[in-house]
Structures are given as C-alpha cells and as structure tokens.
Design an enzyme around this catalytic site. Structure first.
Site, PDB file in Angstrom:
ATOM      1  N   SER A  52      12.023  53.516 -17.709  1.00  0.00           N
ATOM      2  CA  SER A  52      11.285  52.645 -16.789  1.00  0.00           C
ATOM      3  C   SER A  52      10.331  53.363 -15.849  1.00  0.00           C
ATOM      4  O   SER A  52       9.539  52.721 -15.167  1.00  0.00           O
ATOM      5  CB  SER A  52      12.262  51.789 -15.971  1.00  0.00           C
ATOM      6  N   SER A  82      10.329  49.260 -16.272  1.00  0.00           N
ATOM      7  CA  SER A  82      10.340  48.203 -15.278  1.00  0.00           C
ATOM      8  C   SER A  82       9.480  48.512 -14.052  1.00  0.00           C
ATOM      9  O   SER A  82       9.250  47.647 -13.213  1.00  0.00           O
ATOM     10  CB  SER A  82      11.781  47.957 -14.817  1.00  0.00           C
ATOM     11  N   LYS A 137       9.509  49.762  -4.792  1.00  0.00           N
ATOM     12  CA  LYS A 137       9.826  48.934  -5.955  1.00  0.00           C
ATOM     13  C   LYS A 137      10.865  47.883  -5.569  1.00  0.00           C
ATOM     14  O   LYS A 137      11.863  48.204  -4.923  1.00  0.00           O
ATOM     15  CB  LYS A 137      10.354  49.829  -7.087  1.00  0.00           C
TER      16      LYS A 137
END
Length: 483
Positions: free
Chosen positions: A175, A151, A75
């Site tokens: 997230s 996210s 990520k």
C-alpha cells in the site's frame, strides 16, 4: 509567480525556510491554494485542517528537523491525529474524532512538519485503488481511467500533484509501493520494528504492517524516516536506530553492492513485457554504477502464501472490528461496511485460535526462508506488480470476496512476502510504459538495511533524475511553472 512547492522537495523547502528566503506560513498558503485548486477534482484529501496548520506554521522553528515547516497530509487510516476524524473511509467509524495523537503523529508535529488534512483511502485500506462508498474515488492524475494505487492513493495523488511534498502512507501488502509506482514517487516500506504504531497498537498483523511515507525524492523519504523512526520500549520487533541519520547516510555512496535481479513471477512465469523491461533497465543502470548484478530466481509458493495471508487478514479484520465495536458501544453490521469487508469479517469468525497460531507460524517460516534465500545479495530487484496500472473498478469491493481476491492477490505477489519477512522494500520511479505512464521498480534489502536501499536509491536518482520528469499532465495543466 513560481511556487516553491513546485520547485523544491521537502528538504529544499525546509532549508529555504531556515535561510529566511520564505516563511513556513507562505509555503503553507501555497499548499492550500494548490489543494483548493485541484482537490475538488481529484478527491485526494477528505478532511482539511487549515486553521490548525496555520497555527503550527506560525510556531515552526527550523532546528526542529530537516523537514521543519513542510506541509504534509496524514492518511485517514489507523493512526490518530488529535482533532481530526479517523474514519478509515468506513461508515462504521463516521463521526469518530481522535482525542489524542498516535506516537508517529506526535513525532511529526514535534519535527515541525505541518499536517494540512487527511488523505482518502479505500475502506479499511484493503485495496490497490481508492474507490470507497464513504469518501468516493480518488483520480489518477496521469490517466483518470486508471486506478491511483492504494491504499495510500490519496496521499500519493496529493504528492504527485504538488499539493504537498510528503504524504503519510502505510503498507501491509504493497500500500506504499503500489501508489508510489503508479504516481511516479518514491515509496519505502520500512523494516518490521523500525518504528511504532503505538500507543493504540503493538503488533498489527504480526508486524507485517508498517507506516512511512510517499515523496518525490529519496532525501525526503530519508529525512521523514529520521523523524518517525524508533520503536517504543517493550515492543516485540524493535530495531535500534542507526548512529548516523538516514538523511546523512543516504548521501554517501555504498561500495560495490551484490544485486540480484528477479524479473519473472515466483513460479517462473512471465510478467508484463513493459514491467520486465523496466526491471532489466534498472538492473543495467545499477551495473553501470559499478555494482555486481546477477539474475536471481527467487522462488516461493505464492499459492500457499495466498491461502494463509487471506486467513490471517480475515482473522485480524474480525478482531479489529470487534474491538472497535466495544469502544464505540455497538457491533458492526453488514450495513456499516462494503460487501468484501463484511465477508472478510464473517470469514474471520470461522477460524479457531489454533488455526490462527498455525498460520502465524507458517508466515514466520516463509519469512525466514525468504531472508535466507536472499543472503547472497545485499539488494534484490523485482517488479512492484506483475502488470502495469489497472482500470478503475478493477478492485471492486462490492463484488464477492472470491472474485475480489482473485484480482487483488494476483497483483500482490511481489510485495506481500517481504512484509512477512520484515524486510525493507523500496519502489523507485525508474520506468515508464509505452504510453508515458510511470512504472516503479522494487528494491528489497535485508532487515534493518534501509540505509543501504536509500544510498543506492540516491545514486540511481542522480544517474536518472525523475523529480522534474514525473510531473503528471494534471499538474502541467494547472500551470505549475506559470504561477
């Protein structure tokens, strides 16, 4: 020819590699082919590291871990992966390339897991969608008019579309759980202190922010936690790792669990009817598996939590950007970030050290009370969000901070409190909407009780299998079973 990345999860792929049925390099090339096929449309990955991945694949030893040889996407947020950019989807960090690995990155590589690139995120991870000015939108493979979750939306879309079996993910206020719920995946927010964000960070957001993963199966999540688990010496919230691996313990059914069911908002108001139906169906399934299930009116003052959550987040954002400014030799300006981020930075500058200390104590009080309230139960079932998926553009980071928070925080109320309490919370793809979209259900355990959640999740996965059911139209259209 059928691809192994479509037929097997990460643990299954690693076992096939260990048995000599396929090589890590062959699996990697399947993943690269899928990425090249789908990513130009979905924009799940924003950086590719194919050359480094091919080198790692040639060096894989099956004994490294239960996931050795499995392709993986990191990520693009917070953690450093040597040689890869760390931009946080923010123009302020453009051009920054990590010179060393964060500890989680080191552990992932040592386990033989192969990063193929980095996934898209909203700017600085502060959104339930992925629509940044810097890296653009990631599309939801189930319905492109809806948000993909955030996210960790880039990682979730990469996993849902079978680009990779496992995606790096993090969670401060949902997230991991939101993109897992929206994309039909397993998403476990781990306990505070279960792993580390070192060496660069010791205590992010008072331990409320954690890293883990999104996957398609419970055993992949368990095996990945075995890889990254364990705090560094001297960290303030360190939990001891269990004597039995999470992968092994996840396969052992638990005795009759006491399970509480929260199917309304914390103030007692109703959630979306489809959300409530998914929670109640999950509770019924637990009951059929022999667990003791009871309604649970878990009440907390969301308005109070919302107020100090915003202040702590703003203060932390200001601190992080000021520290980054010193490291980069210039301070952030409004031109470097999206309007909501800039307003958060400006807001954080208004609060005193005493104010921040008071808010931190309030956070601890809320967390302690939530933990006490749940003591009669081993597990609590709740919605992930009070609504189903939102349309693209709903969480608009170019809007004012007040209107943005009105929308974002409305959807956080079942997740943020458990970050504050430090409890593990797991989204499972047990529900679906009337239009056939995935709908996650949240399972919350006691601090340090990931093994309990994973064991229950394995029972639920066996009773209501989702791995083959949760294949988005985009992947079916790409011909997963015809290649």
């Amino acid at each position: 020819m059928t691809k192994i990345i479509d037929q097997e999860d990460g643990v299954g792929i690693a076992r096939a590699i260990a048995a000599g049925e396929v090589s890590a390099s062959e699996v990697l090339e399947e993943a690269i082919e899928r990425i090249e096929e789908l990513n130009p449309h979905f924009n799940a990955l924003v950086y590719k590291a194919y050359d480094d991945a091919r080198k790692l694949a040639r060096e894989v030893t099956p004994e490294s871990s239960a996931l050795a040889g499995v392709p993986f996407v990191a990520k693009d947020l917070a953690l450093d992966w040597a040689g890869m950019p760390t931009t946080n989807s923010c123009a302020f960090f453009a051009g920054h390339v990590a010179s060393s690995d964060s500890e989680i990155a080191r552990r992932v590589k040592a386990a033989g897991i192969i990063p193929v690139g980095k996934s898209n995120v909203p700017e600085n991870g502060w959104c339930y969608s992925v629509e940044s000015r810097f890296h653009g939108r990631t599309l939801n493979p189930w319905d492109e008019s809806l948000v993909p979750g955030g996210s960790s939306g880039g990682s979730a879309v990469a996993v849902a579309t079978h680009m990779v079996p496992i995606g790096d993910a993090s969670d401060l206020g949902g997230s991991i759980r939101v993109p897992a719920a929206i994309n039909g995946l397993v998403g476990l927010k781990i306990s505070r202190g279960r792993t580390t964000m070192g060496p660069g960070v010791v205590d992010l957001w008072s331990g409320s922010a954690v890293f883990n993963c999104v996957t398609r199966t419970v055993r992949d999540t368990a095996a990945y936690l075995d890889v990254i688990g364990g705090a560094l010496p001297g960290e303030p919230y360190a939990l001891a790792m269990p004597d039995v691996s999470f992968l092994e313990s996840s396969a052992v059914p638990r005795d009759r669990l006491r399970i509480g069911v929260m199917s309304t908002r914390p103030d007692g108001n109703a959630v979306d009817p489809e959300v409530r139906a998914a929670v109640e169906a999950a509770a019924k399934l637990c009951e059929t598996l022999g667990h003791e299930v009871a309604d649970f009116d878990l009440r907390y003052d969301w308005g109070n939590i919302r107020e100090f959550f915003v202040r702590i987040t703003a203060t932390t954002a200001t601190m992080m950007f000021e520290a980054a400014g010193h490291a980069m030799g210039r301070q952030v300006t409004s031109a470097d970030v999206e309007p909501v981020t800039w307003e958060m930075i400006e807001l954080g500058r208004q609060f005193s050290a005493v104010s921040h200390a008071v808010d931190t104590e309030r956070l601890r009080q809320v967390g302690r009370q939530l933990t006490v309230d749940q003591l009669p139960f081993d597990v609590v079932i709740t919605p992930v969000m009070p609504v189903t998926s939102r349309p693209l553009g709903w969480y608009d980071m170019s809007s004012s901070i007040d209107s943005y928070h009105d929308r974002l925080l409305e959807d956080m109320q079942f997740m943020v409190p458990f970050n504050m309490a430090g409890q593990p919370a797991l989204s499972l793809p047990l529900g679906s909407t009337s239009s056939g979209l995935p709908l996650g259900v949240q399972f919350v355990g006691g601090i340090g009780d990931e093994a309990v959640l994973l064991s229950l999740a394995t029972q639920l996965e066996e009773a209501a299998p989702w791995k083959d059911r949760m294949v988005p139209p985009a992947v079916r259209g790409a011909g997963t079973n015809a290649r």
